[in-house]
Design a protein around this motif. Sequence first.
Motif, short mmCIF file in Angstrom:
data_model
loop_
_atom_site.label_atom_id
_atom_site.label_comp_id
_atom_site.label_asym_id
_atom_site.label_seq_id
_atom_site.Cartn_x
_atom_site.Cartn_y
_atom_site.Cartn_z
N GLY A 64 -2.43 -11.39 0.76
CA GLY A 64 -2.29 -10.21 1.45
C GLY A 64 -3.45 -9.19 0.94
N LEU A 65 -3.24 -8.08 1.61
CA LEU A 65 -4.21 -6.83 1.33
C LEU A 65 -3.64 -5.92 0.33
CD1 LEU A 65 -5.47 -5.83 4.97
CD2 LEU A 65 -6.76 -7.03 3.21
N GLN A 112 4.93 1.16 -6.01
CA GLN A 112 4.63 0.14 -4.83
C GLN A 112 5.03 -1.22 -5.00
OE1 GLN A 112 0.30 0.01 -3.33
NE2 GLN A 112 0.14 2.11 -3.78
N ASP A 113 5.49 -2.04 -3.81
CA ASP A 113 5.84 -3.55 -4.19
C ASP A 113 4.88 -4.34 -5.03
OD1 ASP A 113 7.33 -3.72 -0.87
OD2 ASP A 113 8.05 -2.95 -2.83
N SER A 114 5.10 -4.91 -6.27
CA SER A 114 4.38 -5.76 -7.04
C SER A 114 3.73 -6.90 -6.44
CB SER A 114 5.14 -5.82 -8.36
OG SER A 114 6.57 -6.05 -8.34
N ALA A 115 2.81 -7.23 -6.87
CA ALA A 115 2.20 -8.54 -6.43
C ALA A 115 1.64 -9.36 -7.48
CB ALA A 115 0.83 -7.94 -5.40
N SER A 116 2.07 -8.85 -8.59
CA SER A 116 1.62 -9.44 -9.87
C SER A 116 2.84 -9.70 -10.87
CB SER A 116 0.29 -8.96 -10.42
OG SER A 116 0.59 -8.81 -11.70
N MET A 161 0.68 -1.24 -0.05
CA MET A 161 -0.12 -0.15 -0.09
C MET A 161 0.80 1.11 0.09
SD MET A 161 -1.35 0.44 3.96
CE MET A 161 -1.31 2.08 4.12
N ALA A 162 0.51 2.40 -0.31
CA ALA A 162 0.96 3.55 -0.41
C ALA A 162 1.43 4.08 1.12
CB ALA A 162 0.46 4.74 -1.34
#
Lengths: 229, 80
Positions: free
Chosen positions: A190-191, A10-14, A1-2
């Motif tokens: 995660g969120l 932001q850190d990538s989740a994909s 999240m920011a």
Amino acid sequence: MATWKSLLLQDSASPLMEQLSFFHDHTLLILVIITILVGQMMMGLFFNKYTHRYLLEGQLIELIWTILPAITLIFIALPSLRLIYILDETINPLISIKTIGHQWYWSYEYSDFKNIEFDSYLIPQTDMKNSSFRLLDVDNRMTIPYLSQVRMLISAADVIHSWTIPSLGVKVDATPGRLNQVSFTSNRTGLMFGQCSEICGANHSFMPIVVESISPKYFIKWISTMIEI
Amino acid sequence: MQGMSLQSLKKHRALIPLYVCVGLGCLGAVGYTARLALRNPDVQWNRKGEISNEEFRTKQYKFYSPNIDYSKVENPAPKY
């Protein structure tokens, strides 16, 4: 999240967002090199007492400073085109979720199983706990199973909104009367937070999006609790 | 004008990239228009006979597909 003071993505989740992040780093490197080079040349010009009395034409230098930027632009264009085609791939999704933007909340519909529909409102500051994320937390989160391809169908009920999750690299306009499709997958649980990205009225800044990515086992449990509601 | 003849171009070599870029641009524009005129399914050059879209059933519109081989996937267009 920011969070505060974060200047970068932001850190990538994909995996797609990872590729976007690499492309961003590659392009930013080229831009920093150009900026430092030009800045250095300008400083050299400022603190310099030489004068070239016969400065005219200069065919060789003109040739060089036309060819070199063209080559630099090719270095940026080729990864960009590759990324565009990769982002456009359609992989068979496991689950389809619809999201409709309203003024000023999002509603989610899971129609693959029984029809699950719910609204997702911002948790107002009066109701939040000390541990909540201010202006980012919602009451009902959109839940997805991780490592699974998800198809999102996005539309709006009144004015144009935009559904976005920066860490998944997703931003799609929600246009009334139109159905837009995007497909993504989450690498980790995660969120993941996002905020409405198209001006839509007084509370445009107060309709966030939260995606909760959980293991498929718990996702099925969540689905069965939601069906009963 | 300087640069319009081959001799003056040898003296003004810096105009060569200009020719290359403008030339590529012109080729691109002509090539794109020709592709539109000849390959676009909305353009029909055949003045006689039936008009049908059947020859476009297997046409691949995507320039590059890293994952799925679309030539093997059946076209969902209806068969009349």
